[in-house]
Design a protein around this motif. Structure first.
Motif, PDB file in Angstrom:
ATOM      1  N   THR A 201       1.075  -1.154   0.073  1.00 40.55           N
ATOM      2  CA  THR A 201       0.043  -0.171   0.080  1.00 40.55           C
ATOM      3  C   THR A 201       0.912   1.238   0.065  1.00 40.55           C
ATOM      4  O   THR A 201       1.874   1.310   0.633  1.00 40.55           O
ATOM      5  CB  THR A 201      -0.720  -0.024   1.306  1.00 40.55           C
ATOM      6  N   ILE A 202       0.371   2.374  -0.695  1.00 42.31           N
ATOM      7  CA  ILE A 202       1.255   3.424  -0.823  1.00 42.31           C
ATOM      8  C   ILE A 202       1.126   4.122   0.705  1.00 42.31           C
ATOM      9  O   ILE A 202       0.020   4.526   0.949  1.00 42.31           O
ATOM     10  CB  ILE A 202       0.891   4.391  -1.816  1.00 42.31           C
ATOM     11  N   ALA A 203       2.385   4.462   1.344  1.00 39.61           N
ATOM     12  CA  ALA A 203       2.433   4.971   2.323  1.00 39.61           C
ATOM     13  C   ALA A 203       2.265   6.634   2.631  1.00 39.61           C
ATOM     14  O   ALA A 203       1.690   7.305   3.304  1.00 39.61           O
ATOM     15  CB  ALA A 203       3.423   4.717   3.206  1.00 39.61           C
ATOM     16  N   ALA A 204       3.072   7.029   1.330  1.00 43.47           N
ATOM     17  CA  ALA A 204       3.130   8.649   1.324  1.00 43.47           C
ATOM     18  C   ALA A 204       3.644   9.004  -0.173  1.00 43.47           C
ATOM     19  O   ALA A 204       4.376   7.912  -0.839  1.00 43.47           O
ATOM     20  CB  ALA A 204       3.982   9.099   2.224  1.00 43.47           C
ATOM     21  N   ILE A 205       3.540   9.935  -0.597  1.00 46.05           N
ATOM     22  CA  ILE A 205       4.183  10.445  -1.796  1.00 46.05           C
ATOM     23  C   ILE A 205       4.616  11.731  -1.530  1.00 46.05           C
ATOM     24  O   ILE A 205       4.014  12.799  -0.999  1.00 46.05           O
ATOM     25  CB  ILE A 205       2.701  10.636  -2.748  1.00 46.05           C
ATOM     26  N   GLU A 206       5.853  11.806  -2.073  1.00 44.88           N
ATOM     27  CA  GLU A 206       6.621  13.049  -1.597  1.00 44.88           C
ATOM     28  C   GLU A 206       7.338  13.898  -2.742  1.00 44.88           C
ATOM     29  O   GLU A 206       7.674  13.087  -3.857  1.00 44.88           O
ATOM     30  CB  GLU A 206       7.812  12.824  -0.434  1.00 44.88           C
ATOM     31  N   THR A 207       7.667  15.102  -2.819  1.00 46.60           N
ATOM     32  CA  THR A 207       8.320  15.830  -3.590  1.00 46.60           C
ATOM     33  C   THR A 207       9.255  16.709  -3.080  1.00 46.60           C
ATOM     34  O   THR A 207       9.531  16.431  -1.538  1.00 46.60           O
ATOM     35  CB  THR A 207       7.528  16.982  -4.624  1.00 46.60           C
ATOM     36  N   ALA A 208      10.236  17.233  -3.528  1.00 47.93           N
ATOM     37  CA  ALA A 208      11.180  18.399  -2.768  1.00 47.93           C
ATOM     38  C   ALA A 208      10.464  19.246  -1.890  1.00 47.93           C
ATOM     39  O   ALA A 208      11.244  19.842  -1.206  1.00 47.93           O
ATOM     40  CB  ALA A 208      11.956  18.942  -4.084  1.00 47.93           C
TER      41      ALA A 208
END
Length: 432
Positions: free
Chosen positions: A280-287
């Motif tokens: 499962t996707i826990a988090a999506i991050e960018t700069a």
């Protein structure tokens, strides 16, 4: 001084979307002049650039400012009066950011046009109103169709040289429409223009009161491209595994890459290929920090709830919506190597999304004549700029979709391992 060109990041920060379009046309149809006119009318050239063009125009004996010199940057192009290289230019209006690929029109530079059009949202084909459709016009239309460019604009240029004759325009428009009906051209717009004088470029011209459509720039600003992206099939090729070296961060494991298609959100169930493991996707991050969703063409880092062995070249997708895991590929290949042709039995490196492998050519089904659309099934090889349907066998499975469904996961390049040169570009017809 005129405003500078906006870089993509600046455009994104202003909430503007990006339109990539490629231009094509026969020699002297006015592609470079048209692009120079767009840059001039949108005030995205510097004064010193304009002065240099005016000086060059005068030295050539031109009685006008030759805006084509803004894009024909190579000395050989200026001397021969043709476009050879793929010249990329950038400009922006208050509504949209643009990247132009000025592609060469001659058949000997087919590979250059394929390169320029492969990432285009729109293709702009020019024809000379005096000459009408020629062989190259049909070839350009076919190539844009083959590359699945979703929007096509035909600009009937030099209308001033036929006294803005409506009958001339309608004859060319009818002929092209009939030809385009044989191709996969879902969105076709036809505009009468004079690139040299700026008629119907940035604004509607009084010289064509019979034309009721938009100016070229208005169409480029308003053409709808958001629905062209595949937001259904989640495809996230892993480019890099992020493991911080800091002693204070010991449990961070992120997977960086560019979203090829679909929409990713925290909490989504996903599968990793080729292993087939799920999480499962826990988090999506960018700069700039965490985000609630990611979509193409965003570059992000995805973190999963479970620790799974994932490396570069793997792909994150939906458990119920997976690409083919295939070693046998049928594809249309444009051959780009000047030194040696593609032959059955040839071995190459293949680059597909972030995955690299080796491949062997198992068969050449036919060579396609891009002018007549004739299939030569007796062909034994593909030479420079030729296109054909080939069968490939790869050493490791590719995680691929058909090109007509997904341009990112359906495209690849072939590389000569001895020279590291790109020798071919392909679009996947079938993967199994």
């Amino acid at each position: 001084m005129s405003q500078a060109v906006l870089e993509p990041d600046a455009a994104a920060s202003r909430g503007m979307d990006l339109l990539r379009f490629a231009t094509a046309g026969s020699v002297d149809d006015g592609k470079s002049t048209l692009i120079g006119r767009l840059l001039y009318d949108t005030k995205t050239i510097f004064e010193d650039q304009l002065e240099a063009v005016e000086s060059a125009s005068a030295s050539r004996g031109d009685e006008y400012t030759n805006l084509a010199l803004l894009t024909d940057g190579l000395r050989a192009e200026r001397e021969q009066g043709i476009t050879i290289d793929v010249a990329y230019r950038y400009f922006a209006t208050p509504r949209r950011k643009f990247i132009i690929a000025d592609t060469p029109g001659h058949i000997q530079y087919t590979r250059n046009m394929v390169t320029g059009a492969s990432t285009a949202d729109l293709a702009l084909i020019l024809v000379d109103a005096r000459k009408g459709l020629v062989e190259q016009s049909r070839r350009h239309a076919f190539l844009t169709s083959l590359l699945r460019v979703p929007h096509l604009v035909l600009c009937v240029n030099k209308m001033d040289l036929v006294d803005w004759d409506q009958a001339v325009f309608e004859r060319i428009a009818d002929e092209f429409t009939s030809f385009a009906a044989k191709l996969d051209a879902p969105d076709l717009t036809i505009i009468p223009i004079s690139a040299l004088n700026g008629d119907n470029i940035a604004s509607r011209s009084e010289n064509s009161p019979w034309y009721e459509g938009p100016s070229l720039l208005h169409h480029l600003e308003h053409v709808h491209i958001a629905s062209d992206r595949n937001l259904v099939d989640v495809r996230f090729p892993v480019q890099y595994v992020i493991r911080p070296q800091s002693t204070t961060v010991t449990d961070y494991r992120g997977y960086a890459g560019q979203v090829a298609s679909g929409i990713l959100k925290p909490g989504d169930d996903v599968m990793v290929l080729p292993s087939g493991l799920t999480s499962t996707i826990a988090a999506i991050e960018t700069a700039d920090g965490p985000i609630d969703e990611a979509f193409p063409p965003m570059s992000v880092t995805v973190r999963l709830a479970d620790e799974i062995d994932i490396s570069r070249g793997d792909m994150i997708c939906r458990p119920q919506n997976k690409p083919a895991v295939a070693q046998d590929i049928e594809a249309m290949v444009c051959w780009m190597d000047e030194t040696a042709p593609l032959r059955v039995g040839g071995k190459y490196a293949i680059k597909h999304t972030t995955r690299s492998a080796r491949t062997v050519v198992r068969g050449l089904q036919y060579r396609l004549d891009v002018n007549t659309l004739h299939r030569d099934e007796a062909a034994g090889e593909l030479s420079l700029n030729e296109i054909g349907r080939v069968k490939l066998r790869t050493t490791v499975p590719l995680l691929a979709d058909e090109y007509r469904r997904n341009r990112t996961t359906g495209g690849f390049i072939l590389i000569d391992e001895s020279t590291n040169r790109t020798v071919g570009a392909g679009i996947i017809i079938e993967a199994r």
